[in-house]
Design a protein around this motif. Structure first.
Motif, PDB file in Angstrom:
ATOM      1  N   VAL B 237       6.789 -46.497 -83.209  1.00 11.18           N
ATOM      2  CA  VAL B 237       6.373 -45.300 -82.470  1.00 11.18           C
ATOM      3  C   VAL B 237       7.629 -44.485 -82.140  1.00 11.18           C
ATOM      4  CG1 VAL B 237       5.381 -44.463 -80.301  1.00 11.18           C
ATOM      5  CG2 VAL B 237       4.292 -46.343 -81.495  1.00 11.18           C
ATOM      6  N   SER B 238       7.608 -43.218 -82.515  1.00  9.59           N
ATOM      7  CA  SER B 238       8.779 -42.364 -82.266  1.00  9.59           C
ATOM      8  C   SER B 238       8.829 -41.957 -80.789  1.00  9.59           C
ATOM      9  CB  SER B 238       8.686 -41.106 -83.122  1.00  9.59           C
ATOM     10  OG  SER B 238       7.586 -40.333 -82.687  1.00  9.59           O
ATOM     11  N   ASP B 239       9.982 -41.435 -80.351  1.00 14.27           N
ATOM     12  CA  ASP B 239      10.121 -40.964 -78.968  1.00 14.27           C
ATOM     13  C   ASP B 239       9.097 -39.873 -78.669  1.00 14.27           C
ATOM     14  OD1 ASP B 239      12.171 -42.665 -78.813  1.00 14.27           O
ATOM     15  OD2 ASP B 239      13.773 -41.183 -78.708  1.00 14.27           O
ATOM     16  N   ARG B 240       9.004 -38.943 -79.619  1.00 15.63           N
ATOM     17  CA  ARG B 240       8.063 -37.834 -79.430  1.00 15.63           C
ATOM     18  C   ARG B 240       6.625 -38.345 -79.371  1.00 15.63           C
ATOM     19  NH1 ARG B 240       9.158 -32.746 -83.161  1.00 15.63           N
ATOM     20  NH2 ARG B 240      10.947 -32.528 -81.793  1.00 15.63           N
ATOM     21  N   GLY B 241       6.331 -39.342 -80.209  1.00 15.47           N
ATOM     22  CA  GLY B 241       4.991 -39.935 -80.228  1.00 15.47           C
ATOM     23  C   GLY B 241       4.661 -40.609 -78.906  1.00 15.47           C
ATOM     24  N   LEU B 242       5.645 -41.292 -78.329  1.00 13.24           N
ATOM     25  CA  LEU B 242       5.414 -42.001 -77.070  1.00 13.24           C
ATOM     26  C   LEU B 242       5.167 -41.012 -75.922  1.00 13.24           C
ATOM     27  CD1 LEU B 242       5.136 -44.845 -76.134  1.00 13.24           C
ATOM     28  CD2 LEU B 242       7.578 -44.968 -75.724  1.00 13.24           C
ATOM     29  N   ILE B 243       5.943 -39.921 -75.940  1.00 15.36           N
ATOM     30  CA  ILE B 243       5.733 -38.895 -74.908  1.00 15.36           C
ATOM     31  C   ILE B 243       4.328 -38.291 -75.080  1.00 15.36           C
ATOM     32  CG2 ILE B 243       6.489 -36.584 -74.140  1.00 15.36           C
ATOM     33  CD1 ILE B 243       9.388 -37.619 -74.798  1.00 15.36           C
ATOM     34  N   GLY B 244       3.930 -38.090 -76.347  1.00 14.65           N
ATOM     35  CA  GLY B 244       2.585 -37.577 -76.628  1.00 14.65           C
ATOM     36  C   GLY B 244       1.512 -38.546 -76.158  1.00 14.65           C
ATOM     37  N   LEU B 245       1.764 -39.847 -76.339  1.00 13.49           N
ATOM     38  CA  LEU B 245       0.804 -40.875 -75.908  1.00 13.49           C
ATOM     39  C   LEU B 245       0.629 -40.837 -74.388  1.00 13.49           C
ATOM     40  CD1 LEU B 245      -0.759 -43.609 -76.865  1.00 13.49           C
ATOM     41  CD2 LEU B 245       1.211 -44.725 -75.834  1.00 13.49           C
ATOM     42  N   ILE B 246       1.750 -40.702 -73.679  1.00  9.30           N
ATOM     43  CA  ILE B 246       1.685 -40.664 -72.213  1.00  9.30           C
ATOM     44  C   ILE B 246       0.919 -39.419 -71.756  1.00  9.30           C
ATOM     45  CG2 ILE B 246       3.074 -40.562 -70.075  1.00  9.30           C
ATOM     46  CD1 ILE B 246       3.130 -43.291 -71.617  1.00  9.30           C
ATOM     47  N   SER B 247       1.176 -38.282 -72.423  1.00  5.05           N
ATOM     48  CA  SER B 247       0.441 -37.052 -72.063  1.00  5.05           C
ATOM     49  C   SER B 247      -1.048 -37.237 -72.325  1.00  5.05           C
ATOM     50  CB  SER B 247       0.944 -35.863 -72.891  1.00  5.05           C
ATOM     51  OG  SER B 247       2.306 -35.706 -72.662  1.00  5.05           O
ATOM     52  N   SER B 248      -1.368 -37.905 -73.430  1.00 11.14           N
ATOM     53  CA  SER B 248      -2.773 -38.140 -73.767  1.00 11.14           C
ATOM     54  C   SER B 248      -3.434 -39.046 -72.715  1.00 11.14           C
ATOM     55  CB  SER B 248      -2.847 -38.779 -75.152  1.00 11.14           C
ATOM     56  OG  SER B 248      -4.115 -39.310 -75.373  1.00 11.14           O
ATOM     57  N   LEU B 249      -2.705 -40.079 -72.280  1.00  8.96           N
ATOM     58  CA  LEU B 249      -3.236 -40.966 -71.230  1.00  8.96           C
ATOM     59  C   LEU B 249      -3.424 -40.199 -69.926  1.00  8.96           C
ATOM     60  CD1 LEU B 249      -1.137 -44.218 -71.868  1.00  8.96           C
ATOM     61  CD2 LEU B 249      -3.612 -43.987 -72.109  1.00  8.96           C
ATOM     62  N   PHE B 250      -2.463 -39.314 -69.627  1.00  8.91           N
ATOM     63  CA  PHE B 250      -2.541 -38.517 -68.406  1.00  8.91           C
ATOM     64  C   PHE B 250      -3.808 -37.651 -68.416  1.00  8.91           C
ATOM     65  CE2 PHE B 250      -1.636 -35.163 -65.455  1.00  8.91           C
ATOM     66  CZ  PHE B 250      -0.951 -35.801 -64.434  1.00  8.91           C
ATOM     67  N   ARG B 251      -4.046 -36.993 -69.561  1.00  7.60           N
ATOM     68  CA  ARG B 251      -5.240 -36.146 -69.665  1.00  7.60           C
ATOM     69  C   ARG B 251      -6.511 -36.990 -69.561  1.00  7.60           C
ATOM     70  NH1 ARG B 251      -2.125 -33.572 -73.570  1.00  7.60           N
ATOM     71  NH2 ARG B 251      -3.106 -34.772 -75.230  1.00  7.60           N
ATOM     72  N   ALA B 252      -6.473 -38.176 -70.181  1.00  6.11           N
ATOM     73  CA  ALA B 252      -7.660 -39.047 -70.141  1.00  6.11           C
ATOM     74  C   ALA B 252      -7.973 -39.476 -68.708  1.00  6.11           C
ATOM     75  CB  ALA B 252      -7.426 -40.277 -71.020  1.00  6.11           C
ATOM     76  N   VAL B 253      -6.936 -39.900 -67.968  1.00  2.93           N
ATOM     77  CA  VAL B 253      -7.156 -40.353 -66.581  1.00  2.93           C
ATOM     78  C   VAL B 253      -7.589 -39.181 -65.708  1.00  2.93           C
ATOM     79  CG1 VAL B 253      -6.014 -41.293 -64.524  1.00  2.93           C
ATOM     80  CG2 VAL B 253      -5.545 -42.297 -66.758  1.00  2.93           C
ATOM     81  N   ASP B 254      -6.875 -38.079 -65.851  1.00  8.21           N
ATOM     82  CA  ASP B 254      -7.172 -36.904 -65.028  1.00  8.21           C
ATOM     83  C   ASP B 254      -8.602 -36.396 -65.265  1.00  8.21           C
ATOM     84  OD1 ASP B 254      -6.123 -35.159 -63.079  1.00  8.21           O
ATOM     85  OD2 ASP B 254      -6.093 -33.559 -64.585  1.00  8.21           O
ATOM     86  N   GLY B 255      -9.077 -36.589 -66.493  1.00 12.36           N
ATOM     87  CA  GLY B 255     -10.414 -36.078 -66.841  1.00 12.36           C
ATOM     88  C   GLY B 255     -11.556 -36.969 -66.368  1.00 12.36           C
ATOM     89  N   ILE B 256     -11.244 -38.178 -65.881  1.00 13.38           N
ATOM     90  CA  ILE B 256     -12.326 -39.058 -65.403  1.00 13.38           C
ATOM     91  C   ILE B 256     -12.631 -38.683 -63.957  1.00 13.38           C
ATOM     92  CG2 ILE B 256     -13.061 -41.438 -64.990  1.00 13.38           C
ATOM     93  CD1 ILE B 256     -10.961 -42.329 -67.064  1.00 13.38           C
ATOM     94  N   LYS B 257     -13.786 -38.131 -63.736  1.00 13.60           N
ATOM     95  CA  LYS B 257     -14.128 -37.668 -62.382  1.00 13.60           C
ATOM     96  C   LYS B 257     -15.429 -38.316 -61.933  1.00 13.60           C
ATOM     97  CE  LYS B 257     -11.811 -33.259 -63.076  1.00 13.60           C
ATOM     98  NZ  LYS B 257     -10.480 -33.730 -62.771  1.00 13.60           N
ATOM     99  N   TRP B 258     -15.369 -38.884 -60.735  1.00 12.21           N
ATOM    100  CA  TRP B 258     -16.586 -39.464 -60.149  1.00 12.21           C
ATOM    101  C   TRP B 258     -17.194 -38.441 -59.202  1.00 12.21           C
ATOM    102  CZ3 TRP B 258     -16.897 -42.575 -55.116  1.00 12.21           C
ATOM    103  CH2 TRP B 258     -18.215 -42.983 -54.880  1.00 12.21           C
ATOM    104  N   LYS B 259     -18.378 -37.993 -59.578  1.00 14.71           N
ATOM    105  CA  LYS B 259     -19.078 -37.034 -58.716  1.00 14.71           C
ATOM    106  C   LYS B 259     -20.016 -37.827 -57.823  1.00 14.71           C
ATOM    107  CE  LYS B 259     -18.804 -33.200 -61.946  1.00 14.71           C
ATOM    108  NZ  LYS B 259     -18.156 -33.847 -63.100  1.00 14.71           N
ATOM    109  N   HIS B 260     -19.522 -38.191 -56.633  1.00 11.99           N
ATOM    110  CA  HIS B 260     -20.366 -39.010 -55.755  1.00 11.99           C
ATOM    111  C   HIS B 260     -21.471 -38.155 -55.138  1.00 11.99           C
ATOM    112  CE1 HIS B 260     -17.970 -37.422 -52.469  1.00 11.99           C
ATOM    113  NE2 HIS B 260     -16.912 -37.784 -53.141  1.00 11.99           N
ATOM    114  N   PRO B 261     -22.615 -38.795 -54.852  1.00 12.63           N
ATOM    115  CA  PRO B 261     -23.788 -38.010 -54.463  1.00 12.63           C
ATOM    116  C   PRO B 261     -23.593 -37.255 -53.142  1.00 12.63           C
ATOM    117  CG  PRO B 261     -24.183 -40.356 -54.158  1.00 12.63           C
ATOM    118  CD  PRO B 261     -22.864 -40.227 -54.837  1.00 12.63           C
TER     119      PRO B 261
END
Lengths: 80, 471
Positions: B237-261
């Motif tokens: 995994v290249s340096d650029r790829g790893l930074i891209g992976l972290i950004s992708s994980l960040f977007r994935a986590v940030d996008g998980i939203k619990w809409k409580h009733p």
């Protein structure tokens, strides 16, 4: 579900073509599947980052080019 | 505390997995031993200022290097002194957003570490704890030198500790967070794939980091089982790829939203209006008691949305607010997050009739709730009738348990004639445990001295109690 399996298998073959051997030692087992999938995701991310960088450079090049032309035009109109 | 004594040194029962170092306690102070396998990473991070950078950004628990001689266990090369955390908590007790913040703090640290040639060697939810007002990474030895061109060793752990439980809590049911009690090494990805609605994988983050990841894991495991794993090993995994992976994980986590009733809040609003006078009277009394006792550690049991926790925290106490309703603790956590910095309040979700048990190796790795005391003051407001009448726990057992944790107790007795008690008894007839003022006073009187009391306008009584000496 079947199409996902086909996609996963084709991605494995793709990454086998792209990546060569490298050793990782850690107290935590990184898990082979996790290493492969992230290598694939990272490769796609690296390509998209590279495209993004190339695109922004291209845009800034053209904007500079157009900016100069505009500047020249403005200078010409001011001089006249 | 369930810890193993080694002369004067008390080894932390949850710190043994990483051979680089262990945590121990001595004379009430917290230390970290660094053994031979960990010295290269420690020296590199220390000398390049990585620790200072992370501590300065508020991401990592601070430390001070101390002389290990006469202090640390055998084999210690370096020894660090850490500030003592007010309360250890675990992901099965956390509100949804706390787990999400714990994920984001890992990714924030990775963003800082990668350009410096470092990374996190693990990504465990247990490495995040509350230090007073802020969440921090507490494991100094998680930071290591990045292996060039290697995939992130903690990627699998990150997905099973954060992405899978967050996605299941948000899109299946928030109560699936209690599955942590069973899967203390993280949720199996195949379980998340099975339980999540298939259309949720239209989200690219969940598709890549759960669906694809889970499938690849299963495939690799099968290959390894039949001894054909050589071809599937060791990608780069290249340096650029790893930074891209972290950004992708960040977007994935940030996008998980619990809409409580939101319906729940309307119900709470109605109850509040109904009991407005009661709440005002209680708040006044709690304010008076907290001001008088000046407790450092308060446990608010059945805290609801944390109204009384806020009063206790306003006098400088660290408050652990425990409620069985995940929507309540989430509401409290979010309202604290919106303020400028958290107050000293840690909201935890827990059914008090079934509090967190000891888990992990020898049931000692993760401590049960009562081993994480003591509390200087315990608030048990509108709680006892629930434990006795809903959960069928005798009052005497409730009193004994409370006395095992708290030196002072502010407890509310709701009389049997109260509409809230009547509601619980409407289908019960006489078939329930004894519940009246006499039983209440004799049960609590076995373990506590009654210091003061306040009768509210609606007939409810607040008792201030002090644990009997030698109890």
């Amino acid at each position: 579900m079947k199409s996902n399996s086909i996609l996963a298998i084709s991605l494995i073959f793709c990454c086998l073509l792209i990546f060569s051997a490298n050793t990782v030692y850690a107290y935590l087992d990184p898990a082979t599947g996790s290493m492969i999938v992230q290598a694939v995701i990272a490769a796609v991310a690296a390509i998209s980052v590279s495209i993004g960088i190339f695109w922004s450079r291209l845009r800034s090049f053209f904007s500079r080019l157009l900016g100069r032309k505009n500047d020249r035009k403005e200078n010409d109109t001011n001089n006249s | 505390m369930i810890e193993k004594k080694m002369t004067q040194i008390i080894a932390d029962s949850g710190s043994f997995r990483d051979p680089s170092g262990h945590v121990f306690m001595k004379d009430g102070e917290v230390y970290r031993s660094i053994f031979k396998p960990g010295i290269m990473d420690f020296e590199a991070a220390r000398d390049s200022g990585v620790y200072d950078k992370l501590i300065g950004r508020g991401l990592l628990l601070s430390h001070q290097e101390v002389n290990p001689s006469n202090l640390a266990p055998e084999g210690t090369v370096y020894c660090l002194a850490h500030p003592r955390l007010p309360m250890i908590s675990y992901p099965w007790e956390w509100p949804f957003s706390l787990l999400k913040d714990a994920a984001l703090i890992h990714l924030d640290a990775m963003k800082i570490l990668l350009p410096l040639g470092f990374w996190l060697r693990d990504a465990s939810a247990f490495n995040v704890q509350y230090e007073g007002k802020k969440l921090r990474l507490i494991d100094t030895l998680s930071i290591g030198r990045r292996v060039p061109e290697s995939p992130w060793v903690a990627y699998g752990q990150f997905c099973s500790h954060f992405i899978a439980p967050l996605a299941m809590a948000a899109y299946c049911d928030v109560r699936t967070l209690s599955l942590w009690r069973n899967y203390i090494d993280g949720y199996p990805l195949d379980l998340a794939i099975k339980l999540l609605p298939i259309w949720r994988f239209l989200k690219p983050g969940l598709f890549m980091h759960l669906m694809l990841h889970g499938r690849f894991q299963a495939l690799a495991d099968r290959k390894e089982d039949i001894g054909k794993s050589k071809l599937l090993r060791k990608p780069k995994v290249s340096d650029r790829g790893l930074i891209g992976l972290i950004s992708s994980l960040f977007r994935a986590v940030d996008g998980i939203k619990w809409k409580h009733p939101s319906r729940l809040w309307e119900e709470y609003g109605q109850i509040r209006t109904y009991m407005e006078e009661d709440v005002a009277g209680k708040s006044e009394y709690i304010d008076k008691i907290v001001r008088r006792l000046q407790p450092k550690m308060v446990w608010d049991l059945g805290s609801n949305t944390g109204e009384f926790s806020l009063i206790a925290a306003s006098y400088g106490a660290f408050v652990v607010s425990i409620d069985g309703d995940a929507a309540c603790t989430e509401h409290l956590y979010q309202s604290l997050s919106r303020e400028n910095g958290h107050r000293n309040i840690l909201p935890l979700t827990m059914d008090l009739a079934n509090p967190s048990p000891g888990l992990g190796w020898d049931n000692c790795e993760r401590l049960r709730l009562s081993d994480r005391g003591p509390a200087d003051l315990m608030l048990a407001l509108a709680l006892i009738h629930h434990l006795v009448l809903t959960n069928n726990v005798p009052i005497s057992l409730v009193a004994e348990w409370m006395a095992s944790i708290a030196s002072h107790l502010l407890v509310e007795f709701i009389p049997p004639s109260d509409p809230m008690v009547q509601k619980l008894l409407r289908n019960r007839g006489e078939e329930h445990l004894p519940y009246n003022l006499e039983v209440f006073q004799s049960s609590f009187g076995n373990f506590f001295d009654f210091l003061d009391q306040d009768i509210l306008e609606n007939g409810r009584i607040l008792f201030l109690c002090r644990r009997k000496k030698g109890g």
